[in-house]
Motif scaffolding. Structure first.
Motif: not given
Length: 561
Positions: A200-216
């Motif tokens: 039940g972890e946080m939905n990806d959309r609600l941590m989308g900016d984090f995921i996008k930044t890490v992916r750089e």
């Protein structure tokens, strides 16, 4: 007379030879001298190693060319001088200062294009002896290398800070910011980050900016623990292929098998970033007809392994007088609802005061329904990264939380000896298995009680990584509150945590560099304008005139005899 000419000729010839030798030696020996007392232009060994590896032309376009007020002029000068050091070390690093708004015909178009690229301008007030005007500044740079491009923010956004304070803090981290950007565009991705799923972890959309930044900078992918029930050994082997696991706001309890997989990953030296809520409560649950909700303990079945690692997250709420603000309806004017901002004491506004490079010189970070962390004694090194203000305390649960609490007035006596509660802790060392001297949930031939040194960061708030959504339900910038318009430093903190845990070169340690940047007191100069003008303009003329009179007098006295 001839002897005198010969001496002069010898001196001239000797001088010419010395100059030729020095110039010739300069070809083979390079040395620049940093005469600043804080050595702000002396690049760190980590920076030098990254700069020296740039093999192809790397272009840095800096949007800080133009007529700026004093503070931004200082930022412009410091950026230029530091980039000159980078260029001196490696001629492949080429920089250019440009004004994207120089052409009035294309000014609006340029602003729109920069906006689309995620670069927002700053409107600053220029005060010249009481005459004020507005200037638009883009404190950004673009770093281009082969087919890669990254944005480089040059000015830190610090809520409530003056422009001068923002410039000082930005200059503190200028070397780190430039070096990190160069490292991003020149290095291929190597490290892998796993976003743990299945509880039940946080939905990806609600941590989308984090995921996008890490992916750089890193490879990033979801990793579900559902497969543990079928094949735990295979799941553990796959998890060990990742360099960092991110566990963001789980809401369902972990099974013993899942805990063993995570435990053995940590014992093997795996890095972990925990963002955990020990209390069940959401801000959205308060927006109902009663304006209240019940906060109660959340059992994730993690307490035993946390205790073994050397910490405990308490099922309580941190109530802090140093709080961020929320916007609530306060009435109506005509047909329109009126809103007003109130401090929300269950949303601590945490200012870091640690010298650890993860948080040094950062601005305020927003928490939401944070819990207190207890630090327990064992062999693991622990560093408190963030803590609440001295005027804070723990509120036990279960407890009813009401929106009307915004009107409560605090009494400093209520917080004596209760504040400064840890809410983020760094743990480093060799972690002992939480299943040591216990029956293992599943048989694992590779099980170890202790193995490699590792690191983890524990944050007692799952929402610290949460971004809000815009009208199209797309992720907004992490740390930005669309209701109040405030931008908190959550993104910077979380990314510093990731970079620290994955940093093999010590890049983040550059943030520990101290720069003493004295700024001109504009108000003092304005109040003493005539005196300052005389000292800076008139006094040198007076001194020059006195020197001329004295020189003439002494010359006449000498030759009149």
């Amino acid at each position: 007379m001839e002897t005198g000419k010969q001496k002069n000729l010898k001196q001239l010839l000797l001088t010419a030879i010395v100059l030729l030798v020095l110039n010739f030696a300069g070809i083979y020996y390079f040395k620049r001298f940093d005469l600043t007392h804080d050595k702000r232009y002396t690049l760190s060994p980590t920076t030098l190693s990254i700069v020296e590896e740039v093999q192809e032309p790397l272009y840095i376009d800096v949007f800080l060319e133009g007529d700026f007020p004093g503070e931004f002029k200082r930022l412009q000068d410091e950026t230029r001088q530091l980039l000159e050091e980078f260029h001196a070390r490696n001629s492949n690093i080429i920089f250019n200062f440009t004004n994207p708004l120089a052409d009035e015909k294309t000014r609006d178009q340029a602003i729109q294009e920069l906006y689309k690229m995620g670069m927002t301008p700053i409107s600053v007030t220029v005060d010249d002896k009481g005459k004020q005007s507005q200037e638009v500044v883009f404190p950004w740079a673009m770093v281009n290398y082969e087919k890669k491009t990254v944005k480089l923010p040059l000015l830190k956004n610090m809520l409530g800070a003056s422009t001068a304070e923002k410039v000082v803090s930005s200059v503190q981290h200028l070397e780190y910011a430039i070096t990190e950007a160069i490292n991003k565009v020149t290095k291929e991705k190597e490290k892998k980050v796993a976003i743990i799923k299945g509880n039940g972890e946080m939905n990806d959309r609600l941590m989308g900016d984090f995921i996008k930044t890490v992916r750089e900078s890193y490879f990033i992918a979801p990793f579900t623990l559902d497969s543990v029930a079928k094949d735990p050994e295979r799941t553990l082997k796959q998890l060990k292929g990742y360099d960092l696991t991110v566990i963001a706001k789980p809401t369902e309890a972990f099974t013993e098998q899942e805990k063993q997989v995570i435990d053995q990953y940590i014992v093997a030296g795996g890095k972990t970033l925990w963002m955990i809520d020990a209390v069940q409560i959401e801000m959205d649950s308060l927006y109902n007809s009663t304006g209240s909700t019940l906060a109660f303990p959340k059992d994730l079945n993690l307490n035993d392994i946390f205790f073994k690692y050397g910490f405990r997250i308490n099922p309580d709420l941190v109530k802090d007088e140093m709080a961020t603000r929320i916007k609530l309806a306060s009435g109506a004017q005509g047909s329109e609802t009126q809103y007003q901002e109130y401090p929300w004491k269950f949303s601590p506004y945490v200012y870091p005061d640690s010298d650890n490079p993860i948080v040094k010189n950062m601005s305020g970070i927003r928490f939401e329904f944070a819990n207190g962390i207890d630090i327990l004694k064992n062999d693991i090194k622990k560093t408190v990264l963030l803590k609440s203000s001295p005027y804070s305390k723990k509120i036990g649960t279960p407890v009813e939380v009401k929106l009307e609490m915004v009107s409560e007035e605090g009494n400093p006596k209520d917080y004596i000896g209760k504040g400064s509660i840890p809410v983020a802790v760094l743990l480093e060392g060799k972690f002992h298995s939480a299943f040591e001297n216990r029956v293992l949930p599943f048989k694992d031939p590779s099980y170890k009680k202790e193995d490699k040194a590792g690191q983890m960061i524990v944050i007692s708030d799952g929402d610290i990584i949460k971004n809000q959504l815009d009208k199209e339900f797309q992720p907004m910038e992490l740390g930005y509150d669309k209701w109040t318009g405030n931008l908190y430093d959550n993104k910077g903190f979380i990314m510093n945590c990731v970079n620290y845990l994955l940093d093999d070169k010590g890049l983040i340690n550059i943030r520990s560099k101290d720069v003493d940047l004295p700024m001109l007191d504009v108000q003092k100069v304005h109040d003493n304008y005539s005196t300052a003008q005389f000292i800076t303009v008139g006094l040198p003329i007076v001194i020059l005139a006195l020197f001329g009179v004295l020189f003439t007098y002494l010359r006449k006295r000498k030759y009149s005899k």
